[in-house]
Write a protein that holds these residues in place. Sequence first.
Motif, PDB file in Angstrom:
ATOM      1  N   ARG A   1      26.620  37.579  44.477  1.00 32.76           N
ATOM      2  CA  ARG A   1      27.684  38.162  45.305  1.00 32.76           C
ATOM      3  C   ARG A   1      29.005  37.429  45.085  1.00 32.76           C
ATOM      4  O   ARG A   1      30.069  38.054  44.957  1.00 32.76           O
ATOM      5  N   LYS A   2      28.946  36.110  45.012  1.00 30.92           N
ATOM      6  CA  LYS A   2      30.181  35.336  44.802  1.00 30.92           C
ATOM      7  C   LYS A   2      30.815  35.659  43.454  1.00 30.92           C
ATOM      8  O   LYS A   2      32.038  35.709  43.315  1.00 30.92           O
ATOM      9  N   ILE A   3      29.986  35.875  42.443  1.00 34.85           N
ATOM     10  CA  ILE A   3      30.527  36.242  41.129  1.00 34.85           C
ATOM     11  C   ILE A   3      31.191  37.617  41.195  1.00 34.85           C
ATOM     12  O   ILE A   3      32.301  37.812  40.679  1.00 34.85           O
TER      13      ILE A   3
ATOM     14  N   GLU B   1      32.471  39.128  43.755  1.00 30.47           N
ATOM     15  CA  GLU B   1      33.701  39.105  44.556  1.00 30.47           C
ATOM     16  C   GLU B   1      34.876  38.535  43.763  1.00 30.47           C
ATOM     17  O   GLU B   1      36.010  38.993  43.906  1.00 30.47           O
ATOM     18  N   GLN B   2      34.622  37.535  42.934  1.00 30.69           N
ATOM     19  CA  GLN B   2      35.720  36.893  42.199  1.00 30.69           C
ATOM     20  C   GLN B   2      36.041  37.598  40.877  1.00 30.69           C
ATOM     21  O   GLN B   2      37.161  37.483  40.369  1.00 30.69           O
ATOM     22  N   ALA B   3      35.063  38.328  40.322  1.00 30.89           N
ATOM     23  CA  ALA B   3      35.290  39.028  39.053  1.00 30.89           C
ATOM     24  C   ALA B   3      34.664  40.410  39.151  1.00 30.89           C
ATOM     25  O   ALA B   3      33.564  40.645  38.647  1.00 30.89           O
ATOM     26  N   PRO B   4      35.358  41.348  39.806  1.00 28.94           N
ATOM     27  CA  PRO B   4      34.754  42.669  40.018  1.00 28.94           C
ATOM     28  C   PRO B   4      34.674  43.537  38.770  1.00 28.94           C
ATOM     29  O   PRO B   4      33.969  44.544  38.771  1.00 28.94           O
ATOM     30  N   GLU B   5      35.363  43.154  37.695  1.00 27.49           N
ATOM     31  CA  GLU B   5      35.306  43.965  36.480  1.00 27.49           C
ATOM     32  C   GLU B   5      35.576  43.082  35.266  1.00 27.49           C
ATOM     33  O   GLU B   5      36.435  42.201  35.317  1.00 27.49           O
ATOM     34  N   PHE B   6      34.823  43.323  34.168  1.00 33.77           N
ATOM     35  CA  PHE B   6      34.947  42.545  32.945  1.00 33.77           C
ATOM     36  C   PHE B   6      35.417  43.429  31.794  1.00 33.77           C
ATOM     37  O   PHE B   6      35.145  44.634  31.775  1.00 33.77           O
ATOM     38  N   GLN B   7      36.079  42.796  30.828  1.00 30.87           N
ATOM     39  CA  GLN B   7      36.357  43.479  29.577  1.00 30.87           C
ATOM     40  C   GLN B   7      35.051  43.609  28.773  1.00 30.87           C
ATOM     41  O   GLN B   7      34.096  42.854  28.961  1.00 30.87           O
ATOM     42  N   ASP B   8      35.052  44.585  27.872  1.00 31.75           N
ATOM     43  CA  ASP B   8      33.825  44.885  27.131  1.00 31.75           C
ATOM     44  C   ASP B   8      33.336  43.713  26.293  1.00 31.75           C
ATOM     45  O   ASP B   8      32.125  43.579  26.074  1.00 31.75           O
TER      46      ASP B   8
ATOM     47  N   LEU C   1      29.844  36.156  29.853  1.00 30.68           N
ATOM     48  CA  LEU C   1      29.815  35.491  31.159  1.00 30.68           C
ATOM     49  C   LEU C   1      28.843  34.327  31.111  1.00 30.68           C
ATOM     50  O   LEU C   1      27.668  34.494  30.774  1.00 30.68           O
ATOM     51  N   ILE C   2      29.351  33.131  31.452  1.00 31.30           N
ATOM     52  CA  ILE C   2      28.523  31.927  31.479  1.00 31.30           C
ATOM     53  C   ILE C   2      28.533  31.365  32.894  1.00 31.30           C
ATOM     54  O   ILE C   2      29.589  31.189  33.500  1.00 31.30           O
ATOM     55  N   LEU C   3      27.341  31.103  33.410  1.00 35.67           N
ATOM     56  CA  LEU C   3      27.203  30.372  34.664  1.00 35.67           C
ATOM     57  C   LEU C   3      26.882  28.924  34.285  1.00 35.67           C
ATOM     58  O   LEU C   3      25.757  28.604  33.894  1.00 35.67           O
TER      59      LEU C   3
ATOM     60  N   ARG D   1      27.470  27.316  45.500  1.00 38.99           N
ATOM     61  CA  ARG D   1      28.750  28.009  45.421  1.00 38.99           C
ATOM     62  C   ARG D   1      29.063  28.279  43.958  1.00 38.99           C
ATOM     63  O   ARG D   1      29.033  27.391  43.117  1.00 38.99           O
ATOM     64  N   ALA D   2      29.349  29.546  43.646  1.00 34.14           N
ATOM     65  CA  ALA D   2      29.728  29.935  42.295  1.00 34.14           C
ATOM     66  C   ALA D   2      31.244  30.049  42.232  1.00 34.14           C
ATOM     67  O   ALA D   2      31.845  30.901  42.885  1.00 34.14           O
ATOM     68  N   GLU D   3      31.876  29.173  41.460  1.00 33.84           N
ATOM     69  CA  GLU D   3      33.339  29.105  41.407  1.00 33.84           C
ATOM     70  C   GLU D   3      33.838  29.590  40.051  1.00 33.84           C
ATOM     71  O   GLU D   3      33.377  29.132  38.999  1.00 33.84           O
ATOM     72  N   LEU D   4      34.769  30.548  40.068  1.00 29.98           N
ATOM     73  CA  LEU D   4      35.412  30.993  38.838  1.00 29.98           C
ATOM     74  C   LEU D   4      36.310  29.868  38.314  1.00 29.98           C
ATOM     75  O   LEU D   4      37.222  29.406  39.014  1.00 29.98           O
ATOM     76  N   LEU D   5      36.074  29.418  37.105  1.00 31.66           N
ATOM     77  CA  LEU D   5      36.836  28.322  36.521  1.00 31.66           C
ATOM     78  C   LEU D   5      38.032  28.878  35.765  1.00 31.66           C
ATOM     79  O   LEU D   5      37.865  29.662  34.815  1.00 31.66           O
TER      80      LEU D   5
END
Length: 771
Positions: free
Chosen positions: A628-630, A632-639, A643-645, A726-730
């Motif tokens: 969910r945290k991912i 919320e912070q990145a609702p859409e990606f380029q093709d 994505l790395i966690l 907590r998943a934080e967008l870097l």
Amino acid sequence: MIIGIPELPKPRLVPVLLAIVAIQFILLTLRIHLEPAPGIDTGFAGASVALSADRAWTIRPGQCASVRWQLEGIASVYVNHEGKVGQDEMAFCPTPSNRDLIFEITSASGETRSFRFVIQSLSAAIQIWLVFLALLSPFLVAGYYLATLRLERRSISDPSPFLLLAVLLLLGLLIQTAQPGFIAGVLDRMGELFKSLSWQRLGLVLAVLVYAPLAFQALRRGRQRGLTSELAAAGAFFLVALLLFAPAGFESIGHYETWSFQSYLEGRPSKADHELIVRFWILVPHVAAMAISPDSFAGYHLVNLFLFWGMMVAFYAIMRQLGAPPWLAFLAAILFLVYPVNSRLMSIRSIGMTFNKLSLLAAVFLILKCRENPSRLRLLGVWLALLFNVGSYENALVIILVIPLLWWWREPRQIWRNINLTAIWYLVPIAKAAHVLLMLLDDRFFYGSWFISGSQASGLVTLDKFGEYVDRVGSVYRRAFIDGWGEALAALGQNESIALTAITLALVGAVAAWLARRAEAEGRFPPRRSILGAMLAGFLFILPSIGVLMWTKHAGDLWRMYVYVPIGAAIFVMGLVVLVISPVKSARLRQTFVTGLALLLIWPGFSRLYAQQHQLSLNANAKAGILRKIVEQAPEFQDDAHLILFTTLSADALEALGVRELRYNMFNGAMHMLYQDRRPLVSFMCIYDLGCSRDDNYLQYIDRDFLGADETYSDVVMFQLHADLRAELLLELPPELRERERNHYDPQRLIDVAAPPPPRARSLLASVWPD
């Protein structure tokens, strides 16, 4: 005087088949003898090529062909990827999976051409066609039994079936002479079929078509014959299953395989296709679940609930079929469900295993019914249930092997009925074994092939490891009768659903008491000899219930190892309870004491399942919270985004936090399902100092080192997982990766933070999504 017309003699099949066999044998001999030895004499780009062999077929086992080549004006030559000199000869010994010699020749000018030789072995062809007929024959035999329903008489009274097999074998060999890759092509088509969504849907449709009429027939007979006890038990089983699922409700709680398999069905590339080749109906419950609720996991809970209900009903029906009174069969079925062994029973991750177990129980019940009153629909039900069983997991193969002891032990004098029932029972596992062997002979990779043919098989199944096997068997019995009960008693203090546990026990006790009162009027109580026999059977059943798993890498994996153990363990424990109470003379007191003791055993079992469900829900929700945290912070990606966690947490820490599965293909599957057409190209977790987990992702990214010194991160969006989950967008690389010569990390160009959340995010993450 009326002169009757004499009846003409019926043409006999045996002479006709013998004639066909003779003709086929002559044609095959001529075809092999007259086929010219392969040879190629050509040139290209200044190179001259002369290839020849001394024969097109080898006849005797181990016989080889001599292959020669003389090449001029070449730079290199490879024969089956092995470097050779320009003029040489070699012995080639064809096998079922190796009939081709591929010459890859590069001329001095740099042009490369490939030339293919086919040299076949008669002994290898006979071997692979015999296995192919072993795959085909069970379906022919099934057709015979469906057409005749012959269970009481000798099935084979003349050599016609064996001559027919000879006809089919020779026909296959004739096909082999014209199409050497015929069987390989059949395997290719079967593999593609098994991996398709349509095939999984077909399994679901067949289940409805076969079992819905059988259920309707059973319901109608129950109403006509006044089988109120059976209907009451079935209703109570449903309420028990419903109460077990009540604490979590039907909110979305996705577990490991749930995300992975469902995303595969929605088109995500995955190594699951290697599993589906042999476990060809493993995804039937997944298809059913998503048909019910395609945008949430509520369907999985509903399917799991009905599987739980079906297991109890089938177990109860088998016990009744074997002579147990309704009240005792009811208590045994409840104990079977809650028996404290399987550590993941409540997880929807176990839905495939539950489906596997229900399929076996259904097959056993229907074959026992066929013993009394055979019908074509019941036969179809037996075979389809066994196909579901062996087509989802291999856990029950040893159980399937020993099940015929049921009817041989109960009625040993009915020789031909028992033989026919055994033949009917073994058709499906024979076909499955032939399919696996055929793929091994054709040298195909599939899930588990490394164990059957590789180093694990030679390293595990040996006499010098006999002591290890004995230890494993001992650990199973210890788990079943000591350790599991210790965990169940400990769960009494961990159970937060005390009220539901009390309601469930009260329901079970009330129904058992009502069934016992009805049985009291009939004066039925199992004799001591029957009790001792049931206890012994249940105790010994535990051995085949672990079956092939004790030899595999899953030997220590409890949720796999103990799937079938509760069947025998519950029978043994219930028999022990009845035996202890048997000295009581009053039937009513005996039933009361047995019910009371059974409820005392069932109580910690229920508590354990409620506590297990609570912990599994916490773990699933922990993973869902990260997703969910991912979102919320990145609702859409380029093709083209990766994505790395990223995390510095250890594998043990991830396990303790309940999010270990994110290391594997669950994370990529979850991103695929959540984002759909907005998803990143590939998603995975990277653990600092441990590397990245791309076990089930796109194969072209396996060799890319996302933590290596050469990585620029120009196409990467990175989130960091902290110890508080907590998943934080870097917006810049973490300190562990920041110091490098080429750093082009720029996640903001790869995501659209202004986009709305993905359409399915709210429903698939409903259990953690804020209102």
